[in-house]
Design a protein around this motif. Structure first.
Motif, mmCIF file in Angstrom:
data_model
loop_
_atom_site.group_PDB
_atom_site.id
_atom_site.type_symbol
_atom_site.label_atom_id
_atom_site.label_comp_id
_atom_site.label_asym_id
_atom_site.label_seq_id
_atom_site.Cartn_x
_atom_site.Cartn_y
_atom_site.Cartn_z
ATOM 1 N N GLN A 71 0.826 -1.203 0.000
ATOM 2 C CA GLN A 71 0.000 0.000 0.000
ATOM 3 C C GLN A 71 0.868 1.264 0.000
ATOM 4 O O GLN A 71 0.573 2.212 -0.741
ATOM 5 C CB GLN A 71 -0.951 -0.007 1.194
ATOM 6 C CG GLN A 71 -2.049 -1.047 1.042
ATOM 7 C CD GLN A 71 -3.005 -1.089 2.211
ATOM 8 O OE1 GLN A 71 -2.865 -0.362 3.189
ATOM 9 N NE2 GLN A 71 -3.998 -1.953 2.117
ATOM 10 N N THR A 74 2.201 1.859 -3.455
ATOM 11 C CA THR A 74 1.185 2.427 -4.336
ATOM 12 C C THR A 74 0.962 3.900 -4.017
ATOM 13 O O THR A 74 0.884 4.741 -4.920
ATOM 14 C CB THR A 74 -0.136 1.644 -4.193
ATOM 15 O OG1 THR A 74 0.105 0.278 -4.561
ATOM 16 C CG2 THR A 74 -1.225 2.219 -5.074
ATOM 17 N N ILE A 75 0.895 4.238 -2.732
ATOM 18 C CA ILE A 75 0.719 5.634 -2.319
ATOM 19 C C ILE A 75 1.902 6.481 -2.787
ATOM 20 O O ILE A 75 1.735 7.633 -3.197
ATOM 21 C CB ILE A 75 0.541 5.718 -0.785
ATOM 22 C CG1 ILE A 75 -0.790 5.069 -0.374
ATOM 23 C CG2 ILE A 75 0.615 7.163 -0.302
ATOM 24 C CD1 ILE A 75 -0.933 4.821 1.122
ATOM 25 N N PHE A 126 -4.700 4.744 0.394
ATOM 26 C CA PHE A 126 -4.552 3.724 -0.643
ATOM 27 C C PHE A 126 -5.828 3.623 -1.485
ATOM 28 O O PHE A 126 -5.775 3.610 -2.713
ATOM 29 C CB PHE A 126 -4.225 2.373 0.001
ATOM 30 C CG PHE A 126 -4.202 1.219 -0.958
ATOM 31 C CD1 PHE A 126 -3.118 1.019 -1.803
ATOM 32 C CD2 PHE A 126 -5.256 0.325 -1.017
ATOM 33 C CE1 PHE A 126 -3.089 -0.044 -2.692
ATOM 34 C CE2 PHE A 126 -5.233 -0.745 -1.895
ATOM 35 C CZ PHE A 126 -4.154 -0.930 -2.740
ATOM 36 N N THR A 130 -5.920 4.728 -5.481
ATOM 37 C CA THR A 130 -6.227 3.689 -6.466
ATOM 38 C C THR A 130 -7.611 3.856 -7.048
ATOM 39 O O THR A 130 -8.030 3.081 -7.892
ATOM 40 C CB THR A 130 -6.104 2.271 -5.851
ATOM 41 O OG1 THR A 130 -6.992 2.175 -4.725
ATOM 42 C CG2 THR A 130 -4.687 1.968 -5.442
#
Length: 137
Positions: A71, A74-75, A126, A130
């Motif tokens: 996560q 991704t962040i 997150f 996303t």
């Protein structure tokens, strides 16, 4: 309990209807009119998991650490000051630094520990980055 009455739905009236076997939609229609409906939601996959019950910190390991590593990675695509992490399930110094940076950016205490509050802050961001929370068009 304390009886409460607000505009619309009645706390004890709706409970009484439920005890009589009325379906939820019929109870809502009683209070809000017959032109309401419940729309089904699409299945959402990849929703973040719940807090594991113990804080993650330097030396922690396992699948919960991997979840946060993924996560945070991704962040970091949207917040590049958060360093990318090796997803290995081990909470090392690099991860502690990434957590502290996340906490600084989002105005949390900068402990470097993924406690309950930090876990859910990471999960919420997150979901936002996303776009999992976006409604279908």
């Amino acid at each position: 309990g304390k009886r409460t009455q607000c505009e619309g739905l009645s706390q004890w009236g709706s409970q009484s209807f439920g005890e009589q076997g009325y379906p939820a939609i019929d109870i809502l229609k009683h209070y809000y009119g017959s032109d309401i409906f419940l729309a089904p939601a699409q299945k959402v996959e990849g929703v973040p998991q719940s807090f594991p019950g113990e804080a993650l910190q330097l030396g922690s390991s396992g699948s919960d650490v991997e979840v946060i590593q993924r996560q945070l990675n991704t962040i970091s695509n949207s917040f590049p000051s958060i360093k990318k992490l090796r997803v290995d399930g081990y909470f090392g110094e690099d991860m502690q630094d990434a957590v502290k940076t996340f906490q600084q950016i989002f105005h949390l205490p900068q402990s470097g520990i993924v406690d309950f509050g930090t876990w859910y802050a990471i999960s919420n961001i997150f979901v936002g980055v996303t776009k999992m929370a976006e409604l279908p068009r």
